[in-house]
Design a protein around this motif. Sequence first.
Motif, PDB file in Angstrom:
ATOM      1  N   LYS A  94     -35.128 -37.802  37.898  1.00 63.90           N
ATOM      2  CA  LYS A  94     -33.933 -36.986  38.046  1.00 63.90           C
ATOM      3  C   LYS A  94     -33.393 -37.112  39.460  1.00 63.90           C
ATOM      4  O   LYS A  94     -34.144 -37.023  40.432  1.00 63.90           O
ATOM      5  CB  LYS A  94     -34.259 -35.526  37.743  1.00 63.90           C
ATOM      6  CG  LYS A  94     -34.621 -35.244  36.303  1.00 63.90           C
ATOM      7  CD  LYS A  94     -34.925 -33.768  36.120  1.00 63.90           C
ATOM      8  CE  LYS A  94     -35.331 -33.467  34.680  1.00 63.90           C
ATOM      9  NZ  LYS A  94     -35.664 -32.023  34.504  1.00 63.90           N
ATOM     10  N   SER A  95     -32.080 -37.323  39.550  1.00 58.08           N
ATOM     11  CA  SER A  95     -31.447 -37.357  40.863  1.00 58.08           C
ATOM     12  C   SER A  95     -31.509 -35.974  41.499  1.00 58.08           C
ATOM     13  O   SER A  95     -31.408 -34.950  40.812  1.00 58.08           O
ATOM     14  CB  SER A  95     -29.991 -37.797  40.726  1.00 58.08           C
ATOM     15  OG  SER A  95     -29.317 -37.647  41.953  1.00 58.08           O
ATOM     16  N   GLU A  96     -31.667 -35.941  42.818  1.00 61.00           N
ATOM     17  CA  GLU A  96     -31.708 -34.681  43.548  1.00 61.00           C
ATOM     18  C   GLU A  96     -30.472 -34.506  44.425  1.00 61.00           C
ATOM     19  O   GLU A  96     -30.486 -33.756  45.403  1.00 61.00           O
ATOM     20  CB  GLU A  96     -32.989 -34.615  44.390  1.00 61.00           C
ATOM     21  CG  GLU A  96     -34.256 -34.633  43.542  1.00 61.00           C
ATOM     22  CD  GLU A  96     -35.515 -34.548  44.378  1.00 61.00           C
ATOM     23  OE1 GLU A  96     -35.404 -34.563  45.627  1.00 61.00           O
ATOM     24  OE2 GLU A  96     -36.613 -34.482  43.785  1.00 61.00           O
ATOM     25  N   ASN A  97     -29.386 -35.193  44.042  1.00 63.94           N
ATOM     26  CA  ASN A  97     -28.142 -35.114  44.814  1.00 63.94           C
ATOM     27  C   ASN A  97     -27.100 -34.225  44.146  1.00 63.94           C
ATOM     28  O   ASN A  97     -25.906 -34.324  44.447  1.00 63.94           O
ATOM     29  CB  ASN A  97     -27.557 -36.516  45.017  1.00 63.94           C
ATOM     30  CG  ASN A  97     -28.467 -37.391  45.857  1.00 63.94           C
ATOM     31  OD1 ASN A  97     -29.107 -36.911  46.786  1.00 63.94           O
ATOM     32  ND2 ASN A  97     -28.533 -38.668  45.524  1.00 63.94           N
ATOM     33  N   GLY A  98     -27.543 -33.380  43.219  1.00 65.79           N
ATOM     34  CA  GLY A  98     -26.622 -32.500  42.517  1.00 65.79           C
ATOM     35  C   GLY A  98     -25.979 -31.467  43.421  1.00 65.79           C
ATOM     36  O   GLY A  98     -26.503 -31.144  44.488  1.00 65.79           O
ATOM     37  N   ASN A  99     -24.839 -30.930  42.985  1.00 68.52           N
ATOM     38  CA  ASN A  99     -24.056 -29.992  43.802  1.00 68.52           C
ATOM     39  C   ASN A  99     -23.929 -28.602  43.176  1.00 68.52           C
ATOM     40  O   ASN A  99     -23.151 -27.775  43.646  1.00 68.52           O
ATOM     41  CB  ASN A  99     -22.652 -30.563  44.020  1.00 68.52           C
ATOM     42  CG  ASN A  99     -21.875 -30.700  42.705  1.00 68.52           C
ATOM     43  OD1 ASN A  99     -22.467 -31.039  41.673  1.00 68.52           O
ATOM     44  ND2 ASN A  99     -20.584 -30.458  42.734  1.00 68.52           N
ATOM     45  N   TYR A 100     -24.691 -28.337  42.119  1.00 64.97           N
ATOM     46  CA  TYR A 100     -24.577 -27.045  41.432  1.00 64.97           C
ATOM     47  C   TYR A 100     -25.370 -26.001  42.222  1.00 64.97           C
ATOM     48  O   TYR A 100     -26.589 -26.095  42.362  1.00 64.97           O
ATOM     49  CB  TYR A 100     -25.110 -27.171  40.005  1.00 64.97           C
ATOM     50  CG  TYR A 100     -24.891 -25.967  39.128  1.00 64.97           C
ATOM     51  CD1 TYR A 100     -23.649 -25.352  39.055  1.00 64.97           C
ATOM     52  CD2 TYR A 100     -25.941 -25.449  38.357  1.00 64.97           C
ATOM     53  CE1 TYR A 100     -23.439 -24.257  38.233  1.00 64.97           C
ATOM     54  CE2 TYR A 100     -25.740 -24.360  37.530  1.00 64.97           C
ATOM     55  CZ  TYR A 100     -24.490 -23.760  37.474  1.00 64.97           C
ATOM     56  OH  TYR A 100     -24.287 -22.669  36.665  1.00 64.97           O
ATOM     57  N   GLU A 101     -24.673 -24.984  42.728  1.00 68.40           N
ATOM     58  CA  GLU A 101     -25.270 -24.020  43.652  1.00 68.40           C
ATOM     59  C   GLU A 101     -26.436 -23.244  43.041  1.00 68.40           C
ATOM     60  O   GLU A 101     -27.349 -22.817  43.756  1.00 68.40           O
ATOM     61  CB  GLU A 101     -24.198 -23.045  44.142  1.00 68.40           C
ATOM     62  CG  GLU A 101     -23.130 -23.709  45.012  1.00 68.40           C
ATOM     63  CD  GLU A 101     -22.082 -22.719  45.481  1.00 68.40           C
ATOM     64  OE1 GLU A 101     -22.114 -21.561  45.006  1.00 68.40           O
ATOM     65  OE2 GLU A 101     -21.234 -23.107  46.318  1.00 68.40           O
ATOM     66  N   LYS A 102     -26.425 -23.036  41.721  1.00 65.68           N
ATOM     67  CA  LYS A 102     -27.466 -22.232  41.088  1.00 65.68           C
ATOM     68  C   LYS A 102     -28.766 -23.004  40.873  1.00 65.68           C
ATOM     69  O   LYS A 102     -29.753 -22.430  40.425  1.00 65.68           O
ATOM     70  CB  LYS A 102     -26.958 -21.689  39.753  1.00 65.68           C
ATOM     71  CG  LYS A 102     -25.822 -20.685  39.893  1.00 65.68           C
ATOM     72  CD  LYS A 102     -25.418 -20.111  38.546  1.00 65.68           C
ATOM     73  CE  LYS A 102     -24.295 -19.084  38.711  1.00 65.68           C
ATOM     74  NZ  LYS A 102     -23.884 -18.498  37.397  1.00 65.68           N
TER      75      LYS A 102
ATOM     76  N   THR B   2     -15.035 -27.315  33.000  1.00 67.30           N
ATOM     77  CA  THR B   2     -16.019 -27.990  33.836  1.00 67.30           C
ATOM     78  C   THR B   2     -17.305 -28.208  33.052  1.00 67.30           C
ATOM     79  O   THR B   2     -17.564 -27.531  32.047  1.00 67.30           O
ATOM     80  CB  THR B   2     -16.326 -27.153  35.091  1.00 67.30           C
ATOM     81  OG1 THR B   2     -16.682 -25.824  34.681  1.00 67.30           O
ATOM     82  CG2 THR B   2     -15.116 -27.105  36.009  1.00 67.30           C
ATOM     83  N   ILE B   3     -18.114 -29.154  33.501  1.00 64.29           N
ATOM     84  CA  ILE B   3     -19.396 -29.426  32.868  1.00 64.29           C
ATOM     85  C   ILE B   3     -20.493 -29.481  33.926  1.00 64.29           C
ATOM     86  O   ILE B   3     -20.228 -29.729  35.102  1.00 64.29           O
ATOM     87  CB  ILE B   3     -19.396 -30.749  32.071  1.00 64.29           C
ATOM     88  CG1 ILE B   3     -19.111 -31.946  32.995  1.00 64.29           C
ATOM     89  CG2 ILE B   3     -18.408 -30.699  30.924  1.00 64.29           C
ATOM     90  CD1 ILE B   3     -19.293 -33.304  32.321  1.00 64.29           C
ATOM     91  N   ILE B   4     -21.725 -29.229  33.492  1.00 61.85           N
ATOM     92  CA  ILE B   4     -22.892 -29.443  34.341  1.00 61.85           C
ATOM     93  C   ILE B   4     -23.849 -30.360  33.592  1.00 61.85           C
ATOM     94  O   ILE B   4     -23.862 -30.401  32.357  1.00 61.85           O
ATOM     95  CB  ILE B   4     -23.590 -28.122  34.725  1.00 61.85           C
ATOM     96  CG1 ILE B   4     -23.991 -27.320  33.487  1.00 61.85           C
ATOM     97  CG2 ILE B   4     -22.718 -27.293  35.654  1.00 61.85           C
ATOM     98  CD1 ILE B   4     -24.773 -26.054  33.810  1.00 61.85           C
ATOM     99  N   PHE B   5     -24.653 -31.097  34.347  1.00 61.06           N
ATOM    100  CA  PHE B   5     -25.580 -32.055  33.730  1.00 61.06           C
ATOM    101  C   PHE B   5     -26.611 -32.489  34.763  1.00 61.06           C
ATOM    102  O   PHE B   5     -26.445 -32.253  35.978  1.00 61.06           O
ATOM    103  CB  PHE B   5     -24.831 -33.284  33.192  1.00 61.06           C
ATOM    104  CG  PHE B   5     -24.021 -34.009  34.230  1.00 61.06           C
ATOM    105  CD1 PHE B   5     -24.568 -35.056  34.981  1.00 61.06           C
ATOM    106  CD2 PHE B   5     -22.706 -33.645  34.480  1.00 61.06           C
ATOM    107  CE1 PHE B   5     -23.822 -35.722  35.937  1.00 61.06           C
ATOM    108  CE2 PHE B   5     -21.949 -34.300  35.449  1.00 61.06           C
ATOM    109  CZ  PHE B   5     -22.513 -35.344  36.174  1.00 61.06           C
TER     110      PHE B   5
ATOM    111  N   SER C 214     -31.366 -24.961  42.987  1.00 67.04           N
ATOM    112  CA  SER C 214     -31.816 -25.317  44.337  1.00 67.04           C
ATOM    113  C   SER C 214     -32.568 -26.647  44.373  1.00 67.04           C
ATOM    114  O   SER C 214     -32.733 -27.252  45.430  1.00 67.04           O
ATOM    115  CB  SER C 214     -32.725 -24.217  44.893  1.00 67.04           C
ATOM    116  OG  SER C 214     -33.851 -24.012  44.040  1.00 67.04           O
ATOM    117  N   SER C 215     -33.004 -27.138  43.188  1.00 63.54           N
ATOM    118  CA  SER C 215     -33.728 -28.411  43.146  1.00 63.54           C
ATOM    119  C   SER C 215     -32.813 -29.604  43.366  1.00 63.54           C
ATOM    120  O   SER C 215     -33.270 -30.702  43.671  1.00 63.54           O
ATOM    121  CB  SER C 215     -34.443 -28.570  41.796  1.00 63.54           C
ATOM    122  OG  SER C 215     -33.494 -28.769  40.743  1.00 63.54           O
ATOM    123  N   GLY C 216     -31.506 -29.406  43.202  1.00 64.83           N
ATOM    124  CA  GLY C 216     -30.547 -30.505  43.357  1.00 64.83           C
ATOM    125  C   GLY C 216     -30.437 -31.402  42.142  1.00 64.83           C
ATOM    126  O   GLY C 216     -29.767 -32.443  42.175  1.00 64.83           O
TER     127      GLY C 216
END
Length: 339
Positions: free
Chosen positions: A173-181, A153-156, A183-185
């Motif tokens: 920066k988009s704030e629609n991210g799904n990475y739980e760690k 998996t990757i994060i970005f 909180s800014s999105g």
Amino acid sequence: MEVKRMDRRVWYVLKILLKSNEPYTMASQIQEELAAKYDSHCDIKTIYADINKINGFMEEVFNISSYIQVKRKRGYFIEKGILADAQLRFIYDTLYSSGALSKQEGEALFEKITALSPKSQIDRLHIEEMRSQSKPLFIKMNVILQAIHEQKTIIFEYVRYTINQDGKVLAVKSENGNYEKDSSGHTYFVSPYEVMMHSGHYYLLAYNDVRKEQLSIYRIDRMDLVRTTKLKFTDIREMWDMKQLERQAINMFFSNEVIDLKFLFDKEIFRSIVDQFGDQLIVKPDVSGNYVGEVKEVTLSDGLIGWIMMLGSRITILEPSSLKTKVIQRLRESLDHYH
């Protein structure tokens, strides 16, 4: 050690001929440059043998006979490398016009491609300095391709564009991210599946757990801080028709509608029609002396509508009615600007 010295000298001989500013180079000149630039000393017969080795290698690997040529009383010369002038110019123009590559990446790649092309051939191309482009692409691509291969998996972070009150385009920066760690999105977490190119840009097809039953698509040059993780890789490819999911993702990204296109066109613009649709095009003669063109599964996009408007009265959309409506609307909007 002797073999290594011999191999290095053969490369030096080739390098001298490739970089020469003169149309011809005598064996004695090669001998002098070997000693002065590379501290490599040999006799003339050894240089003859090295050139024969280079020619033998080029013929065996690239099927090029007489790569290094000789003209009596003038010396040796290399007229062209492993690619013809037109091929090199096409590669250069493709790299130059790519919005995905940075200036440094484009120049570095072209330098590698032309490693076996003589300076005289590069000069014939009449190329300009590559313009400055966006953030480096290859670093991100290498991370993504490696992750796909190893099923990691990757994060970005993902960049989107907006316009401020002054009319300036801003990258945010988009704030629609799904990475739980995060909180800014700002951070996205996905399982990457495939890299594809569309309209000069690279895109990543991936699984994002926010959308359980479809693929997500991201433009790679807008991805930032790409890195792999040890989190679980989700693979849905055996559960679904991947080709259908890929198509859905692409259509959702570039357009909301795929159509079967039918149109009447003037025979004088036949080449333009073929350039646009290629072998997807089916042509039938019309009683008016013109042609009817049919193309299946075309993405209904602003680009398609703009192309139709550019052709003006030489093309008439017959089907579908949704496209006819959009073209009429666009024409009316254009006319309103002149009222």
